[in-house]
Design a protein around this motif. Structure first.
Motif, PDB file in Angstrom:
ATOM      1  N   ARG A 126       0.243  14.329   3.303  1.00  0.00           N
ATOM      2  CA  ARG A 126      -0.244  14.836   2.032  1.00  0.00           C
ATOM      3  C   ARG A 126      -1.385  13.957   1.566  1.00  0.00           C
ATOM      4  NH1 ARG A 126       1.178  11.881  -2.369  1.00  0.00           N
ATOM      5  NH2 ARG A 126       2.855  10.393  -2.159  1.00  0.00           N
ATOM      6  N   GLY A 127      -2.085  14.418   0.556  1.00  0.00           N
ATOM      7  CA  GLY A 127      -3.128  13.609  -0.054  1.00  0.00           C
ATOM      8  C   GLY A 127      -2.518  12.722  -1.116  1.00  0.00           C
ATOM      9  N   TRP A 133      -9.382  -3.334   4.672  1.00  0.00           N
ATOM     10  CA  TRP A 133      -7.995  -2.932   4.931  1.00  0.00           C
ATOM     11  C   TRP A 133      -7.925  -1.696   5.813  1.00  0.00           C
ATOM     12  CZ3 TRP A 133      -4.253  -6.162   4.664  1.00  0.00           C
ATOM     13  CH2 TRP A 133      -4.430  -7.307   3.895  1.00  0.00           C
ATOM     14  N   ARG A 134      -8.846  -0.761   5.650  1.00  0.00           N
ATOM     15  CA  ARG A 134      -8.889   0.393   6.566  1.00  0.00           C
ATOM     16  C   ARG A 134      -9.169  -0.085   7.982  1.00  0.00           C
ATOM     17  NH1 ARG A 134     -12.760   3.954   2.785  1.00  0.00           N
ATOM     18  NH2 ARG A 134     -11.191   4.779   1.345  1.00  0.00           N
ATOM     19  N   ALA A 135     -10.112  -1.011   8.127  1.00  0.00           N
ATOM     20  CA  ALA A 135     -10.494  -1.491   9.463  1.00  0.00           C
ATOM     21  C   ALA A 135      -9.357  -2.248  10.131  1.00  0.00           C
ATOM     22  CB  ALA A 135     -11.737  -2.378   9.360  1.00  0.00           C
ATOM     23  N   VAL A 136      -8.736  -3.192   9.419  1.00  0.00           N
ATOM     24  CA  VAL A 136      -7.712  -4.021  10.038  1.00  0.00           C
ATOM     25  C   VAL A 136      -6.452  -3.219  10.357  1.00  0.00           C
ATOM     26  CG1 VAL A 136      -6.557  -4.925   7.968  1.00  0.00           C
ATOM     27  CG2 VAL A 136      -6.768  -6.363   9.990  1.00  0.00           C
ATOM     28  N   LEU A 137      -6.155  -2.198   9.558  1.00  0.00           N
ATOM     29  CA  LEU A 137      -4.975  -1.371   9.811  1.00  0.00           C
ATOM     30  C   LEU A 137      -5.268  -0.179  10.718  1.00  0.00           C
ATOM     31  CD1 LEU A 137      -3.500  -1.353   6.201  1.00  0.00           C
ATOM     32  CD2 LEU A 137      -2.650  -2.646   8.169  1.00  0.00           C
ATOM     33  N   GLY A 138      -6.542   0.106  10.979  1.00  0.00           N
ATOM     34  CA  GLY A 138      -6.905   1.282  11.775  1.00  0.00           C
ATOM     35  C   GLY A 138      -6.687   2.571  11.000  1.00  0.00           C
ATOM     36  N   TYR A 139      -6.835   2.515   9.672  1.00  0.00           N
ATOM     37  CA  TYR A 139      -6.556   3.647   8.794  1.00  0.00           C
ATOM     38  C   TYR A 139      -7.809   4.466   8.529  1.00  0.00           C
ATOM     39  CZ  TYR A 139      -1.764   2.459   7.392  1.00  0.00           C
ATOM     40  OH  TYR A 139      -0.411   2.252   7.369  1.00  0.00           O
ATOM     41  N   ALA A 140      -7.586   5.697   8.130  1.00  0.00           N
ATOM     42  CA  ALA A 140      -8.659   6.611   7.745  1.00  0.00           C
ATOM     43  C   ALA A 140      -8.793   6.607   6.219  1.00  0.00           C
ATOM     44  CB  ALA A 140      -8.329   8.028   8.232  1.00  0.00           C
ATOM     45  N   PRO A 141      -9.970   6.962   5.710  1.00  0.00           N
ATOM     46  CA  PRO A 141     -10.130   7.020   4.255  1.00  0.00           C
ATOM     47  C   PRO A 141      -9.206   8.053   3.620  1.00  0.00           C
ATOM     48  CG  PRO A 141     -12.269   7.038   5.337  1.00  0.00           C
ATOM     49  CD  PRO A 141     -11.227   7.219   6.419  1.00  0.00           C
ATOM     50  N   ASP A 169     -10.306   4.553  -2.960  1.00  0.00           N
ATOM     51  CA  ASP A 169      -9.624   3.260  -3.027  1.00  0.00           C
ATOM     52  C   ASP A 169      -8.382   3.186  -2.148  1.00  0.00           C
ATOM     53  OD1 ASP A 169      -7.976   4.985  -4.386  1.00  0.00           O
ATOM     54  OD2 ASP A 169      -7.662   3.668  -6.108  1.00  0.00           O
ATOM     55  N   ALA A 170      -8.284   4.052  -1.134  1.00  0.00           N
ATOM     56  CA  ALA A 170      -7.052   4.096  -0.347  1.00  0.00           C
ATOM     57  C   ALA A 170      -7.342   4.368   1.120  1.00  0.00           C
ATOM     58  CB  ALA A 170      -6.108   5.162  -0.906  1.00  0.00           C
ATOM     59  N   GLY A 171      -6.321   4.095   1.942  1.00  0.00           N
ATOM     60  CA  GLY A 171      -6.379   4.396   3.356  1.00  0.00           C
ATOM     61  C   GLY A 171      -5.047   4.974   3.795  1.00  0.00           C
ATOM     62  N   VAL A 172      -5.089   5.746   4.872  1.00  0.00           N
ATOM     63  CA  VAL A 172      -3.880   6.400   5.363  1.00  0.00           C
ATOM     64  C   VAL A 172      -3.833   6.293   6.882  1.00  0.00           C
ATOM     65  CG1 VAL A 172      -4.970   8.684   5.468  1.00  0.00           C
ATOM     66  CG2 VAL A 172      -2.495   8.510   5.241  1.00  0.00           C
ATOM     67  N   GLY A 217       2.579   4.983   9.281  1.00  0.00           N
ATOM     68  CA  GLY A 217       2.594   3.860   8.350  1.00  0.00           C
ATOM     69  C   GLY A 217       2.463   4.283   6.902  1.00  0.00           C
ATOM     70  N   SER A 218       2.648   3.312   6.037  1.00  0.00           N
ATOM     71  CA  SER A 218       2.539   3.528   4.607  1.00  0.00           C
ATOM     72  C   SER A 218       1.086   3.726   4.189  1.00  0.00           C
ATOM     73  CB  SER A 218       3.084   2.312   3.851  1.00  0.00           C
ATOM     74  OG  SER A 218       4.427   2.086   4.186  1.00  0.00           O
ATOM     75  N   THR A 219       0.893   4.464   3.115  1.00  0.00           N
ATOM     76  CA  THR A 219      -0.418   4.569   2.504  1.00  0.00           C
ATOM     77  C   THR A 219      -0.751   3.221   1.881  1.00  0.00           C
ATOM     78  OG1 THR A 219      -0.038   6.892   1.992  1.00  0.00           O
ATOM     79  CG2 THR A 219      -1.757   5.789   0.737  1.00  0.00           C
ATOM     80  N   VAL A 220      -2.012   2.810   1.979  1.00  0.00           N
ATOM     81  CA  VAL A 220      -2.467   1.564   1.384  1.00  0.00           C
ATOM     82  C   VAL A 220      -3.533   1.906   0.353  1.00  0.00           C
ATOM     83  CG1 VAL A 220      -3.697  -0.605   1.814  1.00  0.00           C
ATOM     84  CG2 VAL A 220      -1.980   0.201   3.429  1.00  0.00           C
ATOM     85  N   TRP A 221      -3.375   1.361  -0.832  1.00  0.00           N
ATOM     86  CA  TRP A 221      -4.399   1.568  -1.855  1.00  0.00           C
ATOM     87  C   TRP A 221      -4.722   0.254  -2.535  1.00  0.00           C
ATOM     88  CZ3 TRP A 221      -3.247   1.163  -7.198  1.00  0.00           C
ATOM     89  CH2 TRP A 221      -1.906   1.055  -7.503  1.00  0.00           C
ATOM     90  N   LEU A 222      -5.953   0.132  -2.999  1.00  0.00           N
ATOM     91  CA  LEU A 222      -6.425  -1.082  -3.630  1.00  0.00           C
ATOM     92  C   LEU A 222      -6.386  -0.905  -5.143  1.00  0.00           C
ATOM     93  CD1 LEU A 222      -7.551  -3.430  -1.774  1.00  0.00           C
ATOM     94  CD2 LEU A 222      -7.440  -1.210  -0.686  1.00  0.00           C
TER      95      LEU A 222
END
Length: 165
Positions: free
Chosen positions: A15-16, A66-74, A78-81, A87-92
């Motif tokens: 989900r978004g 944080w997107r780069a180090v975790l390999g996450y997509a935008p 302010d967040a990555g998935v 994995g968990s969603t990460v937001w700043l």
């Protein structure tokens, strides 16, 4: 994403930032019906969503790092998935200037040995810095000082050459 183990079946819906869409709810119900038809029992007490919030002052918010180090997509500005949905969603979380940064945190990321060099390079290119390294893992930090260890899976890690420039 569907996970099937001896004792349970788990379905994770993407989900978004907002609520689940009606199509997601319909899909979850369909998966539950199939499971019920095969003798499974829903365990809603086991269902959860975990998000990781990283706090920083406005001039030190490093969503790209944080997107780069975790390999996450935008996911929003302010967040990555996790692109695989594991994995968990990460937001700043941007803190106001008057609010002190009081909380310490530490994140560990393990990746395949042949992806260590690329992950490190992406994190450094996104503004990260190496604060400690060994033959087995590297500790990086964003501008706010939040740290993350990047470690190769225990399959004979080879120290990657780093270019701090």
């Amino acid at each position: 994403m569907l996970t099937i183990l001896d004792a349970f079946l788990s379905a994770r819906l993407t989900r978004g930032l907002g609520q689940l869409e009606s199509g997601h709810v319909d899909l979850a119900r369909a998966v539950s019906e199939v499971g019920s038809a095969h003798g499974t029992v829903a365990d809603r007490a086991s269902v959860q969503e975990v998000q990781l919030a990283i706090a920083a002052k406005p001039d030190a918010v490093d969503v790209g790092f944080w997107r780069a180090v975790l390999g996450y997509a935008p996911l929003a500005d302010d967040a990555g998935v996790d692109p695989l949905g594991h994995g968990s969603t990460v937001w700043l979380q941007e803190l106001g200037e008057a609010k002190p940064l009081r909380h310490a945190m530490h994140v560990d990321v393990s990746v395949a040995r042949d992806h260590i060099e690329g992950r490190l390079a992406a994190a450094l290119a996104a503004g990260g810095r190496v604060v400690w390294e060994s033959e087995e893992h590297w500790t990086l930090a964003d501008r706010a000082g939040n740290r993350v260890d990047i470690t190769a899976w225990p399959d004979g890690a080879i120290k990657a050459p780093l270019d701090p420039a």
